[in-house]
Design a protein around this motif. Sequence first.
Motif, mmCIF file in Angstrom:
data_model
loop_
_atom_site.group_PDB
_atom_site.id
_atom_site.type_symbol
_atom_site.label_atom_id
_atom_site.label_comp_id
_atom_site.label_asym_id
_atom_site.label_seq_id
_atom_site.Cartn_x
_atom_site.Cartn_y
_atom_site.Cartn_z
ATOM 1 N N SER A 193 -12.038 -54.973 57.055
ATOM 2 C CA SER A 193 -12.994 -55.634 56.163
ATOM 3 C C SER A 193 -12.842 -57.150 56.316
ATOM 4 O O SER A 193 -11.713 -57.619 56.471
ATOM 5 N N PRO A 194 -13.871 -57.968 56.295
ATOM 6 C CA PRO A 194 -15.282 -57.658 56.016
ATOM 7 C C PRO A 194 -16.096 -57.316 57.263
ATOM 8 O O PRO A 194 -17.307 -57.346 57.212
ATOM 9 N N TYR A 195 -15.423 -56.986 58.372
ATOM 10 C CA TYR A 195 -16.180 -56.637 59.585
ATOM 11 C C TYR A 195 -16.569 -55.161 59.613
ATOM 12 O O TYR A 195 -17.251 -54.705 60.507
ATOM 13 N N THR A 196 -16.095 -54.419 58.611
ATOM 14 C CA THR A 196 -16.659 -53.106 58.316
ATOM 15 C C THR A 196 -17.025 -53.141 56.837
ATOM 16 O O THR A 196 -16.539 -54.003 56.097
ATOM 17 N N PHE A 197 -17.875 -52.244 56.394
ATOM 18 C CA PHE A 197 -18.275 -52.265 54.985
ATOM 19 C C PHE A 197 -18.536 -50.863 54.457
ATOM 20 O O PHE A 197 -18.750 -49.925 55.227
ATOM 21 N N ASN A 198 -18.508 -50.766 53.107
ATOM 22 C CA ASN A 198 -18.757 -49.499 52.403
ATOM 23 C C ASN A 198 -17.848 -48.352 52.857
ATOM 24 O O ASN A 198 -18.298 -47.229 53.073
ATOM 25 N N ASN A 199 -16.542 -48.669 52.998
ATOM 26 C CA ASN A 199 -15.574 -47.651 53.393
ATOM 27 C C ASN A 199 -15.002 -46.896 52.207
ATOM 28 O O ASN A 199 -14.765 -45.708 52.273
ATOM 29 N N PHE A 200 -14.766 -47.658 51.126
ATOM 30 C CA PHE A 200 -14.000 -47.096 50.022
ATOM 31 C C PHE A 200 -14.518 -47.685 48.713
ATOM 32 O O PHE A 200 -14.801 -48.870 48.631
ATOM 33 N N ASP A 201 -14.686 -46.826 47.726
ATOM 34 C CA ASP A 201 -15.118 -47.272 46.412
ATOM 35 C C ASP A 201 -13.859 -47.526 45.572
ATOM 36 O O ASP A 201 -13.220 -46.584 45.114
ATOM 37 N N HIS A 202 -13.520 -48.810 45.436
ATOM 38 C CA HIS A 202 -12.276 -49.139 44.738
ATOM 39 C C HIS A 202 -12.378 -48.860 43.245
ATOM 40 O O HIS A 202 -11.374 -48.620 42.592
ATOM 41 N N GLU A 203 -13.589 -48.879 42.707
ATOM 42 C CA GLU A 203 -13.799 -48.618 41.288
ATOM 43 C C GLU A 203 -13.515 -47.146 40.962
ATOM 44 O O GLU A 203 -12.799 -46.837 40.018
ATOM 45 N N LYS A 204 -14.088 -46.256 41.769
ATOM 46 C CA LYS A 204 -13.922 -44.817 41.509
ATOM 47 C C LYS A 204 -12.823 -44.192 42.366
ATOM 48 O O LYS A 204 -12.639 -42.969 42.316
ATOM 49 N N LYS A 205 -12.164 -45.011 43.184
ATOM 50 C CA LYS A 205 -11.096 -44.528 44.079
ATOM 51 C C LYS A 205 -11.594 -43.378 44.953
ATOM 52 O O LYS A 205 -11.021 -42.280 44.974
ATOM 53 N N ARG A 206 -12.682 -43.641 45.630
ATOM 54 C CA ARG A 206 -13.322 -42.573 46.388
ATOM 55 C C ARG A 206 -13.643 -43.024 47.807
ATOM 56 O O ARG A 206 -14.121 -44.138 48.015
ATOM 57 N N VAL A 207 -13.391 -42.149 48.767
ATOM 58 C CA VAL A 207 -13.738 -42.414 50.172
ATOM 59 C C VAL A 207 -15.258 -42.341 50.335
ATOM 60 O O VAL A 207 -15.885 -41.395 49.869
ATOM 61 N N LEU A 208 -15.833 -43.363 50.957
ATOM 62 C CA LEU A 208 -17.291 -43.386 51.116
ATOM 63 C C LEU A 208 -17.760 -43.046 52.534
ATOM 64 O O LEU A 208 -18.944 -42.866 52.767
ATOM 65 N N ILE A 209 -16.839 -42.956 53.481
ATOM 66 C CA ILE A 209 -17.270 -42.767 54.877
ATOM 67 C C ILE A 209 -17.612 -41.315 55.215
ATOM 68 O O ILE A 209 -18.194 -41.054 56.251
ATOM 69 N N THR A 210 -17.252 -40.392 54.338
ATOM 70 C CA THR A 210 -17.560 -38.980 54.607
ATOM 71 C C THR A 210 -18.798 -38.543 53.830
ATOM 72 O O THR A 210 -18.874 -38.759 52.632
ATOM 73 N N PRO A 211 -19.749 -37.912 54.510
ATOM 74 C CA PRO A 211 -20.888 -37.361 53.775
ATOM 75 C C PRO A 211 -20.473 -36.060 53.100
ATOM 76 O O PRO A 211 -19.321 -35.645 53.219
ATOM 77 N N ARG A 212 -21.386 -35.406 52.403
ATOM 78 C CA ARG A 212 -20.985 -34.216 51.681
ATOM 79 C C ARG A 212 -21.664 -32.934 52.147
ATOM 80 O O ARG A 212 -21.238 -31.854 51.812
ATOM 81 N N GLY A 213 -22.708 -33.086 52.929
ATOM 82 C CA GLY A 213 -23.537 -31.924 53.274
ATOM 83 C C GLY A 213 -22.951 -31.022 54.347
ATOM 84 O O GLY A 213 -21.818 -31.209 54.798
ATOM 85 N N PRO A 214 -23.755 -30.045 54.776
ATOM 86 C CA PRO A 214 -23.325 -29.093 55.807
ATOM 87 C C PRO A 214 -23.491 -29.627 57.236
ATOM 88 O O PRO A 214 -23.249 -28.905 58.192
ATOM 89 N N ASP A 215 -23.906 -30.890 57.365
ATOM 90 C CA ASP A 215 -24.155 -31.474 58.692
ATOM 91 C C ASP A 215 -22.851 -31.626 59.482
ATOM 92 O O ASP A 215 -21.759 -31.513 58.936
ATOM 93 N N PRO A 216 -22.961 -31.899 60.783
ATOM 94 C CA PRO A 216 -21.753 -31.950 61.628
ATOM 95 C C PRO A 216 -20.964 -33.265 61.542
ATOM 96 O O PRO A 216 -19.956 -33.411 62.237
ATOM 97 N N ILE A 217 -21.410 -34.208 60.703
ATOM 98 C CA ILE A 217 -20.705 -35.501 60.652
ATOM 99 C C ILE A 217 -19.397 -35.380 59.868
ATOM 100 O O ILE A 217 -19.383 -34.909 58.728
ATOM 101 N N LEU A 218 -18.302 -35.818 60.489
ATOM 102 C CA LEU A 218 -17.037 -35.881 59.759
ATOM 103 C C LEU A 218 -16.995 -37.188 58.970
ATOM 104 O O LEU A 218 -16.736 -37.195 57.776
ATOM 105 N N TYR A 219 -17.235 -38.295 59.666
ATOM 106 C CA TYR A 219 -17.366 -39.569 58.956
ATOM 107 C C TYR A 219 -18.175 -40.556 59.780
ATOM 108 O O TYR A 219 -18.364 -40.369 60.992
#
Length: 443
Positions: A193-219
């Motif tokens: 950071s700041p050369y990457t963005f929206n990795n981690f939600d520090h407020e909710k302590k949550r990983v943002l790089i992983t989607p939630r659906g059934p798609d093939p994306i890991l992150y």
Amino acid sequence: MITMHIGFDDTDSPRMGCTTYIAALLVEKLCKLDVSFIDYPNLIRLNPNVPWKTRGNGALCLRIQCDEDLIEEIMEMVVDEVEKNSDLDYDGTDPGAVFLFHNQIPDELKVFAKQAIQGIVKKEKAVKLIKTFKAEAVGFKKGRGIIGGLAAIGETLEGDHTYEVIAYRTLQNRGTPRRIQASSVVEMDEKTSPYTFNNFDHEKKRVLITPRGPDPILYGIRGEKAEAVKLAHDTVRSEEDIERWVIFRTNHGTDAHLRKISTIQEIQPFNPVIVQGIVNTKPHIIPRRHVIFSIKDESGQVDCAAYEPTGALRKAVVKLLVGDHVEVYGGVRPASPKHPITINLEKMRVLKLAPKIVFHNPKCPQCGRRMKSMGERKGFRCKKCGFRSRNLEKIRMEDKRFLKEQLYITSPRSQRHLTKPFLRYGKEKTGAPERMIKNWHFP
Ligand code: ZN
């Protein structure tokens, strides 16, 4: 050697697939042929506000140079992979692929791309352009994917752009919860950071790089440079196998979908806007804790809605007062029997706060205590010393505002793919990269 631009779109559905995955497969297949890539695969997010969008409304373009003899083989390969990896049984998935053989992208296609990112385009328009520029197109079912395919070709990302490395899951893991080490995401964020963005939600302590659906994306990790997202990818520790990965050049995080208009009357349904106005109704909370207010200018008025349940934007919106001068950013929902045309806020810039005027009872001229009103026009009475007066008046005072004249953005966890986050302000790019890094895809 011939230059070939390969655009494709609309292959996925809410239940499976991802158009970027087809791009990843094709990159590897093309690399086995005598083909050179003149750009990273382009991942172009189209207007997120269109009513028929697929999940993320992302279209893909691969730009290569190859020997003329290979053209047939490559086209067949692309059509084959699109067909094999699309959810063709799903109603509303209408894949398409477009092939353009130009060194330079014609201006008409650049304009078409901008329209597809900021508004609504018709398939007939795409078909006409495909004929004009002697491109080839293959559509499945309704073939709506050729619109996105052509738009992806036309968006050359010569202006602001970002990168995203996407890692994919193996077949047996798809549909199960994603397993990556959260602590390694925090570590990666601190490192890049700041050369990457929206990795981690520090407020909710949550990983943002992983989607939630059934798609093939890991992150997916987003950033300013290919080097930065590659370093981030090397830092994250996955607890499941990574099948493959690719770095894309994208319009993510650039606000490319928002078009600035000068009056409220120019607002069109499904065309995301940036528009200024004066708040003319106080924000009110509707069920599910959404907040609605309206703004006006000399041409008309429009409702604005903050849907985010807990974030920073909503917190700011509830503090607005009638008379505040604001600039709002967001998609436009058409009017329905239940509500008028509404801007769904992604951002708001407070330009000028109206003074918050409050009226206090006067202080007693004899003892200094704040007096009590005896009713409208009946004057004031001091409870302490008994002084009464009909001549005293309420005192006009300006109260403190707990809102600043600044930009407010939805929290990263609620941001759209295209929303430009705070971290990116001042990092806007002009011009495509001069060279590509060596290792931009698996293996
Ligand atoms: Zn008194």
